[in-house]
Design a protein around this motif. Structure first.
Motif, mmCIF file in Angstrom:
data_model
loop_
_atom_site.group_PDB
_atom_site.id
_atom_site.type_symbol
_atom_site.label_atom_id
_atom_site.label_comp_id
_atom_site.label_asym_id
_atom_site.label_seq_id
_atom_site.Cartn_x
_atom_site.Cartn_y
_atom_site.Cartn_z
ATOM 1 N N HIS A 166 -7.016 52.981 -21.196
ATOM 2 C CA HIS A 166 -6.746 51.885 -20.267
ATOM 3 C C HIS A 166 -7.555 52.036 -18.979
ATOM 4 C CE1 HIS A 166 -4.625 48.746 -18.122
ATOM 5 N NE2 HIS A 166 -4.312 49.609 -17.161
ATOM 6 N N ASN A 167 -8.198 50.958 -18.600
ATOM 7 C CA ASN A 167 -8.800 50.849 -17.274
ATOM 8 C C ASN A 167 -9.845 51.930 -16.998
ATOM 9 O OD1 ASN A 167 -9.100 49.393 -14.935
ATOM 10 N ND2 ASN A 167 -7.541 50.539 -13.810
ATOM 11 N N THR A 168 -10.736 52.141 -17.957
ATOM 12 C CA THR A 168 -11.887 52.994 -17.682
ATOM 13 C C THR A 168 -12.903 52.215 -16.851
ATOM 14 O OG1 THR A 168 -12.871 52.316 -19.782
ATOM 15 C CG2 THR A 168 -11.577 54.332 -19.785
ATOM 16 N N HIS A 169 -13.851 52.915 -16.232
ATOM 17 C CA HIS A 169 -14.725 52.259 -15.261
ATOM 18 C C HIS A 169 -16.204 52.298 -15.640
ATOM 19 C CE1 HIS A 169 -11.116 52.337 -12.819
ATOM 20 N NE2 HIS A 169 -11.090 53.657 -12.897
ATOM 21 N N HIS A 170 -16.679 53.429 -16.148
ATOM 22 C CA HIS A 170 -18.125 53.581 -16.361
ATOM 23 C C HIS A 170 -18.512 54.041 -17.759
ATOM 24 C CE1 HIS A 170 -17.804 53.885 -11.897
ATOM 25 N NE2 HIS A 170 -18.898 53.174 -11.963
ATOM 26 N N VAL A 171 -17.656 54.787 -18.434
ATOM 27 C CA VAL A 171 -18.067 55.395 -19.697
ATOM 28 C C VAL A 171 -18.395 54.346 -20.754
ATOM 29 C CG1 VAL A 171 -15.739 55.638 -20.650
ATOM 30 C CG2 VAL A 171 -17.514 57.270 -21.289
ATOM 31 N N MET A 211 -23.754 60.757 -5.021
ATOM 32 C CA MET A 211 -22.437 60.165 -4.799
ATOM 33 C C MET A 211 -21.604 61.064 -3.902
ATOM 34 S SD MET A 211 -22.656 57.387 -6.595
ATOM 35 C CE MET A 211 -20.961 56.859 -6.558
ATOM 36 N N THR A 212 -20.882 60.455 -2.982
ATOM 37 C CA THR A 212 -20.041 61.225 -2.069
ATOM 38 C C THR A 212 -18.841 61.827 -2.802
ATOM 39 O OG1 THR A 212 -20.692 59.698 -0.314
ATOM 40 C CG2 THR A 212 -18.804 61.120 0.118
ATOM 41 N N HIS A 213 -18.256 61.071 -3.687
ATOM 42 C CA HIS A 213 -17.133 61.557 -4.482
ATOM 43 C C HIS A 213 -17.643 62.632 -5.443
ATOM 44 C CE1 HIS A 213 -13.724 61.561 -7.238
ATOM 45 N NE2 HIS A 213 -13.042 60.839 -6.369
ATOM 46 N N PRO A 214 -17.134 63.863 -5.389
ATOM 47 C CA PRO A 214 -17.724 64.957 -6.189
ATOM 48 C C PRO A 214 -17.663 64.715 -7.690
ATOM 49 C CG PRO A 214 -15.650 65.630 -5.176
ATOM 50 C CD PRO A 214 -16.003 64.322 -4.571
ATOM 51 N N ILE A 215 -16.545 64.203 -8.195
ATOM 52 C CA ILE A 215 -16.439 63.963 -9.637
ATOM 53 C C ILE A 215 -17.312 62.779 -10.041
ATOM 54 C CG2 ILE A 215 -14.847 63.437 -11.531
ATOM 55 C CD1 ILE A 215 -12.673 64.873 -9.992
ATOM 56 N N ALA A 216 -17.407 61.784 -9.170
ATOM 57 C CA ALA A 216 -18.304 60.652 -9.450
ATOM 58 C C ALA A 216 -19.757 61.125 -9.495
ATOM 59 C CB ALA A 216 -18.127 59.571 -8.393
ATOM 60 N N HIS A 217 -20.097 62.081 -8.644
ATOM 61 C CA HIS A 217 -21.457 62.641 -8.668
ATOM 62 C C HIS A 217 -21.725 63.358 -9.989
ATOM 63 C CE1 HIS A 217 -25.130 64.554 -7.479
ATOM 64 N NE2 HIS A 217 -24.599 65.771 -7.484
ATOM 65 N N THR A 218 -20.740 64.118 -10.463
ATOM 66 C CA THR A 218 -20.883 64.772 -11.767
ATOM 67 C C THR A 218 -21.030 63.743 -12.876
ATOM 68 O OG1 THR A 218 -19.520 66.629 -10.994
ATOM 69 C CG2 THR A 218 -19.795 66.388 -13.367
ATOM 70 N N LEU A 219 -20.192 62.716 -12.850
ATOM 71 C CA LEU A 219 -20.261 61.663 -13.869
ATOM 72 C C LEU A 219 -21.604 60.946 -13.821
ATOM 73 C CD1 LEU A 219 -18.848 59.966 -16.060
ATOM 74 C CD2 LEU A 219 -17.933 58.522 -14.227
ATOM 75 N N ASP A 220 -22.102 60.687 -12.631
ATOM 76 C CA ASP A 220 -23.391 60.009 -12.472
ATOM 77 C C ASP A 220 -24.508 60.830 -13.126
ATOM 78 O OD1 ASP A 220 -25.264 58.185 -11.674
ATOM 79 O OD2 ASP A 220 -25.297 58.809 -9.573
ATOM 80 N N MET A 221 -24.518 62.123 -12.875
ATOM 81 C CA MET A 221 -25.537 63.002 -13.433
ATOM 82 C C MET A 221 -25.433 63.059 -14.964
ATOM 83 S SD MET A 221 -26.349 66.918 -12.204
ATOM 84 C CE MET A 221 -26.322 66.463 -10.469
ATOM 85 N N LYS A 281 -24.863 55.650 -8.545
ATOM 86 C CA LYS A 281 -26.162 55.322 -7.955
ATOM 87 C C LYS A 281 -27.346 55.679 -8.850
ATOM 88 C CE LYS A 281 -24.475 56.024 -3.229
ATOM 89 N NZ LYS A 281 -24.614 56.864 -2.012
ATOM 90 N N MET A 282 -27.418 56.918 -9.297
ATOM 91 C CA MET A 282 -28.587 57.386 -10.030
ATOM 92 C C MET A 282 -28.689 56.714 -11.396
ATOM 93 S SD MET A 282 -29.802 61.295 -10.805
ATOM 94 C CE MET A 282 -28.192 61.777 -11.425
ATOM 95 N N SER A 283 -27.633 56.787 -12.184
ATOM 96 C CA SER A 283 -27.658 56.173 -13.507
ATOM 97 C C SER A 283 -27.569 54.654 -13.439
ATOM 98 C CB SER A 283 -26.505 56.725 -14.359
ATOM 99 O OG SER A 283 -25.260 56.506 -13.716
ATOM 100 N N GLY A 284 -27.119 54.123 -12.303
ATOM 101 C CA GLY A 284 -27.007 52.676 -12.161
ATOM 102 C C GLY A 284 -28.338 51.954 -12.204
ATOM 103 N N LYS A 285 -29.435 52.679 -11.917
ATOM 104 C CA LYS A 285 -30.762 52.061 -11.983
ATOM 105 C C LYS A 285 -31.080 51.557 -13.381
ATOM 106 C CE LYS A 285 -32.811 54.979 -8.357
ATOM 107 N NZ LYS A 285 -33.860 55.987 -8.094
ATOM 108 N N ARG A 286 -30.511 52.196 -14.379
ATOM 109 C CA ARG A 286 -30.784 51.791 -15.754
ATOM 110 C C ARG A 286 -29.955 50.575 -16.168
ATOM 111 N NH1 ARG A 286 -33.250 55.859 -18.939
ATOM 112 N NH2 ARG A 286 -33.584 57.834 -17.842
#
Length: 636
Positions: free
Chosen positions: A352-357, A290-300, A554-559
């Motif tokens: 409010h308004n969480t996205h992925h967790v 992920m280009t966004h650094p925090i999104a990359h951490t969250l993805d991992m 991207k990475m965790s989205g495969k699941r």
């Protein structure tokens, strides 16, 4: 000059040292000079007790803290300290803490075993050191910022895993012998969690160790899962969907520009070739971080969590390199679901308004149908509970609707049952309120309006499945949707426009209800209010949230993708949806020209083809303004 320098050694005096070399030289001088007369811990303690001389004791403490012990010295020091653990009272805290702080994980198996024995016996003999000792072990879980080579994707290499194995083995021994350490470990696991802006491998590596702890200490699972969800939520809210999409869009544009330049160069090089074969960049490009650094951490981190959940999947066969892990039974999965629901209830649902967790629960419920049904039952009980706040009940309804719409694994019969329950609840609410002539404002009836929008949303989103056969149509007719949309509360007026329009298209196509007149009247009333007062007034609308919007990581989205349902419009809806939208657009157009809301009652439903096309395009552009965070996903 050079001859004089060679004789006197001035060149060595003027030589500049790097900071690391200077520290090494300083340490060597300290070890050779300062500690050459240091004897032993026993001598130092004897001198202190018999002669009241603290000098040797202080020097020994500094020796432990600042010297680099070789293998033989380390074993000698630990063996001597082990024989004197009963004497290392809090009076000698400095010595004890320096012994507990010695680096030990990268030594020989003999040295590690001796250190572990000393560590356990010291805590048994001197309980005062438990907190300090546990904190020193938990700190060893945290990767250094530059140690990416030994933590690829937050997973330790075999060498690093062997070091961590010793730490976890020691923790397991302590937990089995000293029960008081349970609370201490829980405290320090939460306290030591890395800052969310740390490199991705640091945060993911720490989570790797927390999950490892849960494997051999399941009694800590409920609390640790809640801690992990809290920390992931912090990552989630600091990686908004809009920022992720913007960062990925810019990255894709840069990649496309680079690919175009490369393709141009290749074309110039291959001008003389008779046959050329080309592949698109999308076909050859690997999935990048992920280009966004925090999104990359969250993805991992999310990938770590999903991999841990897999052991509770009764249908999954664990691969050989997962060691001695044994797949859990369905009863284990149901028990773990309760822990997830508790964390969901305490952390995710009020947020409010969480996205992925929240997809942690979505993924876990995809293992078995009964898991999804249990989760829906939990949400349904929250929604019906009058003792819960209206905000929590509204959020529960939103999760029910989004889960019913997006889950591929959920049986259609379960979806129908919840639609039936939602409609029955709404009809009973209408009858009950009509008796008392209740206030019809949004604030006073927040849960009711949320339930109505959930019904409209699920029917519109899953219309293809619900209208696939005659049995499905009969079921929809039994819901009495017409009575719902024509009640005095007028729920369509507060619904998200995209939801109301899509629902109106389905009900019109299958003659379940006629919503277009209500939508038209609602539009006229809004415009009349605005133009009569010559100013815009606040419009009542639900604060809409669709928690299971498309997954961007991207990475965790495969699941997630195999069990995730994308919107597929019903073929019979298209014309009807356009007609509903056209009526509203036409009403708006005429009201703006006439300035009279009463004259808009004779709207002509039969618009000419070219005008209908223009209005349809206008409506589509209006719907496109809703981003995923507020959108039901009908445009996906």
């Amino acid at each position: 000059m050079s001859v004089y320098s060679a004789k006197t050694g001035l060149s060595s005096i003027l030589k500049s040292y790097a900071p690391t070399e200077r520290e090494k030289t300083k340490a060597a001088i300290i070890n050779k000079v300062r500690f050459r007369d240091v004897r032993s811990l026993k001598d130092a303690m004897t001198s202190m007790r018999e002669q009241n001389n603290f000098m040797l004791l202080n020097e020994y403490a500094v020796y432990l803290k600042e010297s680099t012990l070789n293998e033989a010295d380390f074993i000698r020091v630990i063996s001597e300290a082990h024989s004197m653990v009963h004497l290392l009272t809090p009076k000698f805290a400095t010595i004890a803490e320096n012994l507990l702080s010695l680096p030990w994980t990268n030594r020989s198996s003999e040295a590690i075993q001796k250190y572990q024995d000393f560590f356990v016996d010291l805590l048994v003999a001197q309980i005062k050191y438990v907190q300090f000792a546990i904190s020193k072990l938990i700190v060893l879980w945290i990767p250094t910022d530059n140690d990416t080579a030994r933590w690829p994707n937050g997973t330790p290499t075999e060498e690093k895993k062997a070091e961590l194995q010793a730490v976890h083995k020691l923790l397991a021994r302590i937990l089995s012998i000293i029960p008081i350490t349970f609370d201490v470990i829980l405290e320090y696991v939460e306290f030591s969690f890395p800052y969310y802006k740390k490199p991705a491998h640091v945060v993911a590596g720490y989570i790797h160790n927390v999950l490892w702890l849960m494997e051999y200490q399941p009694a800590l699972t409920e609390h640790l899962i809640q801690v992990l969800v809290q920390k992931l939520l912090i990552l989630d809210v600091n990686a908004p969907r809009s920022e992720i999409e913007e960062a990925e869009f810019e990255e894709e544009n840069e990649d496309d520009m680079d690919d175009d330049e490369d393709n141009d160069e290749e074309m110039f090089k291959m001008e003389d070739a008779t046959i050329t074969t080309t592949t698109t960049p999308q076909e050859t490009r690997e999935i990048l971080p992920m280009t966004h650094p925090i999104a990359h951490t969250l993805d991992m981190c999310m990938e770590k969590m999903y991999a841990f959940f897999d052991q509770f999947n009764p249908k999954k066969e664990l691969i050989a390199n997962e060691g001695d892990k044994i797949p859990k039974t369905l009863s284990h999965a149901l028990e773990f679901l309760k822990c997830l629901e508790e964390a969901f209830n305490n952390v995710i649902l009020p947020s409010h308004n969480t996205h992925h967790v929240q997809f942690l629960v979505f993924y876990f419920c995809s293992f078995k149908n009964i898991l999804g049904e249990k989760f829906l039952e939990f949400l349904w009980n929250k929604m019906k509970d009058p003792n819960e706040s209206a905000i929590i009940r509204q959020a529960s309804v939103g999760y029910i609707a989004s889960f019913l719409a997006r889950s591929k694994t959920l049986p259609l019969e379960v979806l129908k049952n919840y639609l039936k329950d939602l409609c029955e609840w709404a009809h009973q609410y209408i009858q009950r309120c009509d008796q008392y002539r209740a206030n019809g404002t949004l604030k006073a009836n927040l849960v009711f309006f949320s339930v109505c929008q959930a019904i409209f949303y699920v029917i519109a989103f899953r219309s293809r499945d619900l209208t696939a056969d005659k049995k499905g149509l009969l079921f929809l007719q039994s819901l009495q949707l017409s009575a719902l949309v024509t009640c005095n509360f007028n729920p369509l007026r507060v619904c998200l426009p995209a939801v109301a329009t899509a629902f109106a298209g389905v009900t019109r196509a299958y003659q379940l209800a006629y919503c277009h007149a209500i939508l038209e009247r609602n539009a006229r009333r809004k415009l009349a209010t605005v133009y009569a007062n010559e100013k815009s007034t606040p419009e009542e609308a639900l604060d809409t949230f669709f928690p299971f919007d498309p997954y961007l990581l991207k990475m965790s989205g495969k699941r997630i993708q195999p069990n995730y349902l994308q919107y597929q419009p019903n073929e019979c809806e298209d014309d009807s949806c356009s007609a509903v939208t056209n009526v509203s657009a036409a009403a708006t157009d005429r009201l703006r020209k006439r300035g009279d809301s009463e004259m808009a009652d004779d709207i002509d439903d039969f618009l000419i083809a070219d005008k209908r096309q223009k209005l349809s395009e206008l409506a589509r552009s209006h719907e496109a303004q809703f981003t995923y965070g507020l959108s039901p996903g009908f445009h996906t």
